[in-house]
Scaffold this motif. Structure first.
Motif, PDB file in Angstrom:
ATOM      1  N   GLU A   1       1.412 -25.869  -7.033  1.00  0.00           N
ATOM      2  CA  GLU A   1       0.876 -27.100  -6.443  1.00  0.00           C
ATOM      3  C   GLU A   1       1.354 -27.194  -4.991  1.00  0.00           C
ATOM      4  O   GLU A   1       2.337 -26.579  -4.602  1.00  0.00           O
ATOM      5  CB  GLU A   1       1.367 -28.317  -7.228  1.00  0.00           C
ATOM      6  N   GLY A   2       0.650 -27.987  -4.208  1.00  0.00           N
ATOM      7  CA  GLY A   2       1.071 -28.197  -2.826  1.00  0.00           C
ATOM      8  C   GLY A   2      -0.020 -27.839  -1.838  1.00  0.00           C
ATOM      9  O   GLY A   2      -0.967 -27.117  -2.166  1.00  0.00           O
ATOM     10  N   ALA A   3       0.118 -28.353  -0.629  1.00  0.00           N
ATOM     11  CA  ALA A   3      -0.882 -28.137   0.415  1.00  0.00           C
ATOM     12  C   ALA A   3      -0.405 -27.058   1.390  1.00  0.00           C
ATOM     13  O   ALA A   3       0.735 -27.075   1.854  1.00  0.00           O
ATOM     14  CB  ALA A   3      -1.133 -29.437   1.174  1.00  0.00           C
ATOM     15  N   ALA A   4      -1.294 -26.120   1.694  1.00  0.00           N
ATOM     16  CA  ALA A   4      -0.978 -25.052   2.639  1.00  0.00           C
ATOM     17  C   ALA A   4      -1.115 -25.560   4.074  1.00  0.00           C
ATOM     18  O   ALA A   4      -2.027 -26.339   4.386  1.00  0.00           O
ATOM     19  CB  ALA A   4      -1.912 -23.873   2.419  1.00  0.00           C
ATOM     20  N   THR A   5      -0.212 -25.112   4.951  1.00  0.00           N
ATOM     21  CA  THR A   5      -0.283 -25.498   6.364  1.00  0.00           C
ATOM     22  C   THR A   5      -0.546 -24.316   7.278  1.00  0.00           C
ATOM     23  O   THR A   5      -1.221 -24.472   8.295  1.00  0.00           O
ATOM     24  CB  THR A   5       1.019 -26.178   6.811  1.00  0.00           C
ATOM     25  N   GLU A   6      -0.025 -23.128   6.937  1.00  0.00           N
ATOM     26  CA  GLU A   6      -0.222 -21.972   7.802  1.00  0.00           C
ATOM     27  C   GLU A   6       0.040 -20.671   7.051  1.00  0.00           C
ATOM     28  O   GLU A   6       0.726 -20.649   6.023  1.00  0.00           O
ATOM     29  CB  GLU A   6       0.697 -22.039   9.024  1.00  0.00           C
ATOM     30  N   LEU A   7      -0.533 -19.599   7.582  1.00  0.00           N
ATOM     31  CA  LEU A   7      -0.234 -18.268   7.077  1.00  0.00           C
ATOM     32  C   LEU A   7       0.982 -17.733   7.819  1.00  0.00           C
ATOM     33  O   LEU A   7       1.116 -17.912   9.033  1.00  0.00           O
ATOM     34  CB  LEU A   7      -1.430 -17.334   7.293  1.00  0.00           C
ATOM     35  N   VAL A   8       1.844 -17.086   7.077  1.00  0.00           N
ATOM     36  CA  VAL A   8       3.033 -16.468   7.677  1.00  0.00           C
ATOM     37  C   VAL A   8       2.716 -15.012   7.959  1.00  0.00           C
ATOM     38  O   VAL A   8       2.283 -14.278   7.063  1.00  0.00           O
ATOM     39  CB  VAL A   8       4.248 -16.591   6.738  1.00  0.00           C
ATOM     40  N   VAL A   9       2.933 -14.589   9.183  1.00  0.00           N
ATOM     41  CA  VAL A   9       2.581 -13.239   9.626  1.00  0.00           C
ATOM     42  C   VAL A   9       3.809 -12.577  10.227  1.00  0.00           C
ATOM     43  O   VAL A   9       4.611 -13.218  10.920  1.00  0.00           O
ATOM     44  CB  VAL A   9       1.436 -13.295  10.663  1.00  0.00           C
ATOM     45  N   ALA A  10       3.968 -11.279   9.958  1.00  0.00           N
ATOM     46  CA  ALA A  10       5.095 -10.525  10.494  1.00  0.00           C
ATOM     47  C   ALA A  10       4.627  -9.135  10.910  1.00  0.00           C
ATOM     48  O   ALA A  10       3.589  -8.648  10.434  1.00  0.00           O
ATOM     49  CB  ALA A  10       6.204 -10.422   9.442  1.00  0.00           C
ATOM     50  N   PRO A  11       5.381  -8.456  11.801  1.00  0.00           N
ATOM     51  CA  PRO A  11       5.028  -7.083  12.191  1.00  0.00           C
ATOM     52  C   PRO A  11       5.037  -6.166  10.974  1.00  0.00           C
ATOM     53  O   PRO A  11       5.798  -6.365  10.026  1.00  0.00           O
ATOM     54  CB  PRO A  11       6.144  -6.706  13.177  1.00  0.00           C
ATOM     55  N   ASP A  12       4.155  -5.151  11.005  1.00  0.00           N
ATOM     56  CA  ASP A  12       4.134  -4.195   9.906  1.00  0.00           C
ATOM     57  C   ASP A  12       4.493  -2.795  10.416  1.00  0.00           C
ATOM     58  O   ASP A  12       4.758  -2.597  11.604  1.00  0.00           O
ATOM     59  CB  ASP A  12       2.780  -4.197   9.193  1.00  0.00           C
ATOM     60  N   ALA A  13       4.476  -1.833   9.500  1.00  0.00           N
ATOM     61  CA  ALA A  13       4.933  -0.480   9.827  1.00  0.00           C
ATOM     62  C   ALA A  13       3.993   0.257  10.764  1.00  0.00           C
ATOM     63  O   ALA A  13       4.363   1.279  11.349  1.00  0.00           O
ATOM     64  CB  ALA A  13       5.109   0.323   8.528  1.00  0.00           C
ATOM     65  N   THR A  14       2.781  -0.233  10.919  1.00  0.00           N
ATOM     66  CA  THR A  14       1.808   0.456  11.776  1.00  0.00           C
ATOM     67  C   THR A  14       1.880   0.017  13.230  1.00  0.00           C
ATOM     68  O   THR A  14       1.140   0.523  14.070  1.00  0.00           O
ATOM     69  CB  THR A  14       0.376   0.208  11.253  1.00  0.00           C
ATOM     70  N   GLY A  15       2.749  -0.944  13.505  1.00  0.00           N
ATOM     71  CA  GLY A  15       2.814  -1.482  14.856  1.00  0.00           C
ATOM     72  C   GLY A  15       1.960  -2.717  15.040  1.00  0.00           C
ATOM     73  O   GLY A  15       1.962  -3.329  16.116  1.00  0.00           O
ATOM     74  N   GLY A  16       1.231  -3.095  13.999  1.00  0.00           N
ATOM     75  CA  GLY A  16       0.437  -4.316  14.041  1.00  0.00           C
ATOM     76  C   GLY A  16       1.165  -5.436  13.334  1.00  0.00           C
ATOM     77  O   GLY A  16       2.392  -5.538  13.391  1.00  0.00           O
ATOM     78  N   ASP A  17       0.411  -6.278  12.630  1.00  0.00           N
ATOM     79  CA  ASP A  17       1.034  -7.341  11.862  1.00  0.00           C
ATOM     80  C   ASP A  17       0.259  -7.544  10.571  1.00  0.00           C
ATOM     81  O   ASP A  17      -0.838  -7.011  10.394  1.00  0.00           O
ATOM     82  CB  ASP A  17       1.128  -8.642  12.662  1.00  0.00           C
ATOM     83  N   ALA A  18       0.852  -8.303   9.677  1.00  0.00           N
ATOM     84  CA  ALA A  18       0.250  -8.512   8.363  1.00  0.00           C
ATOM     85  C   ALA A  18       0.731  -9.829   7.790  1.00  0.00           C
ATOM     86  O   ALA A  18       1.807 -10.338   8.150  1.00  0.00           O
ATOM     87  CB  ALA A  18       0.605  -7.365   7.420  1.00  0.00           C
ATOM     88  N   ILE A  19      -0.054 -10.394   6.880  1.00  0.00           N
ATOM     89  CA  ILE A  19       0.348 -11.606   6.180  1.00  0.00           C
ATOM     90  C   ILE A  19       1.503 -11.294   5.231  1.00  0.00           C
ATOM     91  O   ILE A  19       1.481 -10.296   4.511  1.00  0.00           O
ATOM     92  CB  ILE A  19      -0.837 -12.186   5.385  1.00  0.00           C
ATOM     93  N   THR A  20       2.505 -12.169   5.239  1.00  0.00           N
ATOM     94  CA  THR A  20       3.606 -12.038   4.280  1.00  0.00           C
ATOM     95  C   THR A  20       3.705 -13.250   3.353  1.00  0.00           C
ATOM     96  O   THR A  20       4.472 -13.221   2.387  1.00  0.00           O
ATOM     97  CB  THR A  20       4.945 -11.859   5.011  1.00  0.00           C
ATOM     98  N   GLY A  21       2.951 -14.305   3.673  1.00  0.00           N
ATOM     99  CA  GLY A  21       3.004 -15.472   2.809  1.00  0.00           C
ATOM    100  C   GLY A  21       2.174 -16.624   3.329  1.00  0.00           C
ATOM    101  O   GLY A  21       1.576 -16.554   4.401  1.00  0.00           O
ATOM    102  N   VAL A  22       2.176 -17.701   2.532  1.00  0.00           N
ATOM    103  CA  VAL A  22       1.503 -18.946   2.898  1.00  0.00           C
ATOM    104  C   VAL A  22       2.556 -20.051   2.873  1.00  0.00           C
ATOM    105  O   VAL A  22       3.240 -20.254   1.867  1.00  0.00           O
ATOM    106  CB  VAL A  22       0.362 -19.289   1.923  1.00  0.00           C
ATOM    107  N   ARG A  23       2.699 -20.767   4.006  1.00  0.00           N
ATOM    108  CA  ARG A  23       3.667 -21.845   4.084  1.00  0.00           C
ATOM    109  C   ARG A  23       3.032 -23.157   3.623  1.00  0.00           C
ATOM    110  O   ARG A  23       1.909 -23.495   4.014  1.00  0.00           O
ATOM    111  CB  ARG A  23       4.188 -21.996   5.514  1.00  0.00           C
ATOM    112  N   LEU A  24       3.775 -23.900   2.784  1.00  0.00           N
ATOM    113  CA  LEU A  24       3.313 -25.187   2.296  1.00  0.00           C
ATOM    114  C   LEU A  24       3.873 -26.320   3.153  1.00  0.00           C
ATOM    115  O   LEU A  24       4.773 -26.112   3.980  1.00  0.00           O
ATOM    116  CB  LEU A  24       3.732 -25.381   0.843  1.00  0.00           C
ATOM    117  N   ASP A  25       3.352 -27.518   2.953  1.00  0.00           N
ATOM    118  CA  ASP A  25       3.779 -28.648   3.775  1.00  0.00           C
ATOM    119  C   ASP A  25       5.220 -29.061   3.532  1.00  0.00           C
ATOM    120  O   ASP A  25       5.805 -29.786   4.347  1.00  0.00           O
ATOM    121  CB  ASP A  25       2.836 -29.843   3.582  1.00  0.00           C
ATOM    122  N   ASP A  26       5.840 -28.608   2.443  1.00  0.00           N
ATOM    123  CA  ASP A  26       7.260 -28.899   2.206  1.00  0.00           C
ATOM    124  C   ASP A  26       8.166 -27.782   2.715  1.00  0.00           C
ATOM    125  O   ASP A  26       9.380 -27.808   2.498  1.00  0.00           O
ATOM    126  CB  ASP A  26       7.519 -29.147   0.719  1.00  0.00           C
ATOM    127  N   GLY A  27       7.577 -26.786   3.398  1.00  0.00           N
ATOM    128  CA  GLY A  27       8.353 -25.683   3.959  1.00  0.00           C
ATOM    129  C   GLY A  27       8.437 -24.466   3.061  1.00  0.00           C
ATOM    130  O   GLY A  27       8.842 -23.388   3.509  1.00  0.00           O
TER     131      GLY A  27
END
Length: 332
Positions: A199-225
């Motif tokens: 349950e909960g409302a999503a506020t943003e996608l969490v993105v981090a650098p990946d092994a290829t030199g680009g970036d990738a999604i690592t999670g979804v942040r909710l409004d409670d953090g």
């Protein structure tokens, strides 16, 4: 000013994707004069490739269009880059006006402008749409098989979407977000398929650098953090068809079987004929859930039926001309 402004072509096709090009090629092979108007903003542009299209699996969408344009030119069709902004009925058929001011006259119209995906209002979703944010398992499920997926709830079909994606991965989290709260029966189904419900409302996608030199999604942040870990986010956009040409001509809308929260498209019969005489529609503008191969097939169907409509019109005209040219016989 286009040379077509001075004469009336048989058909103007609005939209140069799979549906529009398929329709135009069918008409060109039927010896019809045809002009395709395309604004250059296809729905599937962000995707790496077209899938579930026989012999074209994995082909980049832009390459599919390029090949289609080459085939259209082979049969005498013309391609005009521009945005059709209005249309009007004339004595000979229709006049379509472009944003540039150019006007093209045609006896018939096929609209294949597709639709727009209204994405969830979550930071990062639109930016990563077609990359690691997806919606159709038949289009992209194979590419994300076995990975950690979050189904981002946004409409009445989101729970069904979670059950469907379970076919491609055993690591599924259903984030309810703005979707209706699951019923006890739905919760039982999700639990039976080992799908976690958060349950909960999503506020943003969490993105981090990946092994290829680009970036990738690592999670979804909710409004409670809280962050829900994942690699792929699956959304269920509301699919909305909007055509300035169809609206100007008064083409009616369709009641989507799954309700207006899922899709809002134009009404047409199974052959693509609308309620406005001389106007057809093909592809996602009338069939929101069809894939690229469906759009191409619908383009063929609409074009072949439209061609028959022209044949019947031309036959009636020929009969009238023959009768008027035949001297009346004396009966006395």
């Amino acid at each position: 000013m286009s040379t077509d402004a001075a004469r009336t072509v048989d058909v103007v096709v609005i939209g140069g994707g799979a549906a529009g090009l398929s329709a135009a090629i069918t008409l060109g092979r039927s010896l019809r004069s045809v002009v395709v108007i395309d604004a250059g903003s296809p729905r599937n542009a962000p995707a790496d490739g077209v899938h579930n299209f026989l012999t074209r699996d994995g082909m980049p969408p832009g390459e599919l269009v390029d090949v289609g344009r080459e085939e259209l030119a082979r049969y005498g069709g013309r391609f005009v880059t521009g945005k059709a902004v209005s249309a009007a009925v004339t004595d000979d058929g229709f006049t379509v006006r472009l944003a540039s001011g150019e006007q093209i006259s045609a006896r018939r119209i096929i609209d294949a402008t597709g639709l727009t995906d209204e994405l969830p209002d979550v930071t990062g979703v639109r930016e990563r749409w077609g990359r690691d944010v997806m919606h159709c398992p038949y289009c992209h499920g194979w590419e994300v098989r076995g990975r950690r997926l979050v189904i981002l709830g946004s409409g009445p079909m989101s729970g069904h979407q979670a059950l469907l994606l379970r076919q491609w991965s055993d690591d599924i989290t259903y984030l309810v977000n703005t979707a209706p709260t699951p019923t006890p029966e739905q919760r039982e189904q999700l639990a039976a398929r080992d799908i976690r419900v958060v349950e909960g409302a999503a506020t943003e996608l969490v993105v981090a650098p990946d092994a290829t030199g680009g970036d990738a999604i690592t999670g979804v942040r909710l409004d409670d953090g809280t962050v829900v870990d994942c690699e792929i986010v699956v959304v269920g956009p509301r699919m909305v068809a909007r055509s300035a040409v169809l609206d100007a001509l008064g083409v009616g809308r369709a009641d989507h079987p799954l309700g207006p929260a899922v899709a809002d498209v134009y009404a047409a019969d199974p052959m693509g004929r609308t309620d406005v005489l001389g106007v057809w529609v093909a592809g996602n503008a009338r069939n929101a859930q069809g894939g690229v191969i469906n759009a191409a097939a619908e383009g063929f169907t609409a074009a072949s039926m439209l061609n028959m409509d022209l044949v019947l019109e031309e036959t009636e005209a020929a009969v009238r001309q023959r009768r008027s040219a035949t001297p009346a016989r004396c009966t006395s």
